[in-house]
Design a protein around this motif. Sequence first.
Motif, PDB file in Angstrom:
ATOM      1  N   GLU A  12       0.920  -1.130   0.000  1.00 16.18           N
ATOM      2  CA  GLU A  12       0.080   0.020   0.082  1.00 16.18           C
ATOM      3  C   GLU A  12       0.955   1.515   0.352  1.00 16.18           C
ATOM      4  O   GLU A  12       0.148   2.163  -0.432  1.00 16.18           O
ATOM      5  CB  GLU A  12      -1.264  -0.098   0.775  1.00 16.18           C
ATOM      6  N   ASN A  13       1.893   1.605   1.085  1.00 18.05           N
ATOM      7  CA  ASN A  13       2.576   2.422   0.861  1.00 18.05           C
ATOM      8  C   ASN A  13       3.677   2.802  -0.596  1.00 18.05           C
ATOM      9  O   ASN A  13       3.723   3.725  -1.069  1.00 18.05           O
ATOM     10  CB  ASN A  13       4.068   2.093   1.791  1.00 18.05           C
ATOM     11  N   LYS A  14       3.702   1.622  -1.646  1.00 16.32           N
ATOM     12  CA  LYS A  14       4.778   1.485  -2.389  1.00 16.32           C
ATOM     13  C   LYS A  14       3.384   2.615  -3.604  1.00 16.32           C
ATOM     14  O   LYS A  14       3.409   2.860  -4.668  1.00 16.32           O
ATOM     15  CB  LYS A  14       4.648   0.252  -2.886  1.00 16.32           C
ATOM     16  N   GLU A  15       2.116   1.958  -3.296  1.00 21.18           N
ATOM     17  CA  GLU A  15       0.783   2.314  -4.075  1.00 21.18           C
ATOM     18  C   GLU A  15       0.805   3.489  -4.324  1.00 21.18           C
ATOM     19  O   GLU A  15       0.812   4.165  -4.869  1.00 21.18           O
ATOM     20  CB  GLU A  15      -0.207   1.329  -4.324  1.00 21.18           C
ATOM     21  N   LEU A  16       0.783   3.889  -3.056  1.00 19.41           N
ATOM     22  CA  LEU A  16       0.171   5.904  -2.375  1.00 19.41           C
ATOM     23  C   LEU A  16       1.793   5.889  -2.901  1.00 19.41           C
ATOM     24  O   LEU A  16       1.299   7.297  -4.029  1.00 19.41           O
ATOM     25  CB  LEU A  16       0.027   5.544  -1.111  1.00 19.41           C
ATOM     26  N   LEU A  17       3.213   6.146  -2.967  1.00 22.67           N
ATOM     27  CA  LEU A  17       3.591   6.565  -3.446  1.00 22.67           C
ATOM     28  C   LEU A  17       4.025   6.863  -4.756  1.00 22.67           C
ATOM     29  O   LEU A  17       4.290   7.868  -5.769  1.00 22.67           O
ATOM     30  CB  LEU A  17       5.284   5.914  -3.230  1.00 22.67           C
ATOM     31  N   THR A  18       3.430   6.064  -5.638  1.00 23.72           N
ATOM     32  CA  THR A  18       3.518   5.599  -7.209  1.00 23.72           C
ATOM     33  C   THR A  18       2.431   6.329  -7.993  1.00 23.72           C
ATOM     34  O   THR A  18       2.637   7.562  -8.705  1.00 23.72           O
ATOM     35  CB  THR A  18       2.834   4.441  -7.590  1.00 23.72           C
ATOM     36  N   TYR A  19       1.625   7.065  -6.868  1.00 28.57           N
ATOM     37  CA  TYR A  19       0.301   7.632  -7.089  1.00 28.57           C
ATOM     38  C   TYR A  19       0.799   9.472  -6.926  1.00 28.57           C
ATOM     39  O   TYR A  19       0.391  10.139  -7.925  1.00 28.57           O
ATOM     40  CB  TYR A  19      -1.172   7.131  -6.399  1.00 28.57           C
ATOM     41  N   LEU A  20       1.058   9.043  -6.173  1.00 30.22           N
ATOM     42  CA  LEU A  20       1.931  10.582  -5.401  1.00 30.22           C
ATOM     43  C   LEU A  20       3.226  11.618  -6.473  1.00 30.22           C
ATOM     44  O   LEU A  20       2.998  12.171  -6.596  1.00 30.22           O
ATOM     45  CB  LEU A  20       1.985  11.012  -4.370  1.00 30.22           C
ATOM     46  N   LEU A  21       3.956  10.419  -6.689  1.00 31.41           N
ATOM     47  CA  LEU A  21       4.729  10.740  -7.832  1.00 31.41           C
ATOM     48  C   LEU A  21       4.536  10.538  -8.860  1.00 31.41           C
ATOM     49  O   LEU A  21       4.873  11.516  -9.897  1.00 31.41           O
ATOM     50  CB  LEU A  21       5.676   9.526  -7.614  1.00 31.41           C
ATOM     51  N   PHE A  22       3.676   9.828 -10.344  1.00 30.72           N
ATOM     52  CA  PHE A  22       3.572   9.688 -11.008  1.00 30.72           C
ATOM     53  C   PHE A  22       2.025  10.056 -11.491  1.00 30.72           C
ATOM     54  O   PHE A  22       2.653   9.833 -12.606  1.00 30.72           O
ATOM     55  CB  PHE A  22       4.261   8.777 -11.270  1.00 30.72           C
ATOM     56  N   GLU A  23       0.793  10.073 -10.550  1.00 31.55           N
ATOM     57  CA  GLU A  23      -0.637  10.003 -11.359  1.00 31.55           C
ATOM     58  C   GLU A  23      -0.932  11.334 -10.535  1.00 31.55           C
ATOM     59  O   GLU A  23      -1.987  11.679 -11.164  1.00 31.55           O
ATOM     60  CB  GLU A  23      -1.687   8.328 -10.881  1.00 31.55           C
ATOM     61  N   SER A  24      -0.409  11.700  -9.713  1.00 30.92           N
ATOM     62  CA  SER A  24      -1.193  12.276  -8.565  1.00 30.92           C
ATOM     63  C   SER A  24      -1.436  14.147  -9.594  1.00 30.92           C
ATOM     64  O   SER A  24      -2.268  15.130  -9.551  1.00 30.92           O
ATOM     65  CB  SER A  24      -1.040  13.244  -7.345  1.00 30.92           C
TER      66      SER A  24
END
Length: 157
Positions: free
Chosen positions: A34-46
């Motif tokens: 979940e932490n990795k998914e959240l970081l992925t969202y924040l870095l690449f998709e937000s």
Amino acid sequence: MKAASINEIKKELVELDSKTIQELCMRLAKYKKENKELLTYLLFESHDESTFVSNVKGEMDELFRSLPSGNVYYIKKSLRKILRIVNKQIKYSGVKQTELELRLYFCGKIKEANVPLRSSTVLYNLYEQQLKKINTVLTQLPEDLQYDYYREISSLA
């Protein structure tokens, strides 16, 4: 071990240099998916919310294609799995309009898949709960957006 408050963590992060913060983030990402998914969202998709929404909708389409037919128990399990994924993506985003779009899409896909809502109380309650959440989020949006979504919501009820 007692966890520190958000405020204490924020104060400590301000004092750290960027290299140390980067190492902390990498350590966080290693230990939980979940932490990795959240970081992925924040870095690449937000930065591009519309692309994020369309990617989640595409993922939902794939999951709905594999929705079993016939047995209500397996339909219920599959819908709950899809809803868990959708709720996680909504939590990552935190944008009310994104939440509304994803919940509307979920309910629309349920209608499109001809899920037997009337034959199962659990399925019916799951669907009704989503409609309640949609109406709650709708009241938090500006009036011009509320009107745009109102027609879509009325077709689901």
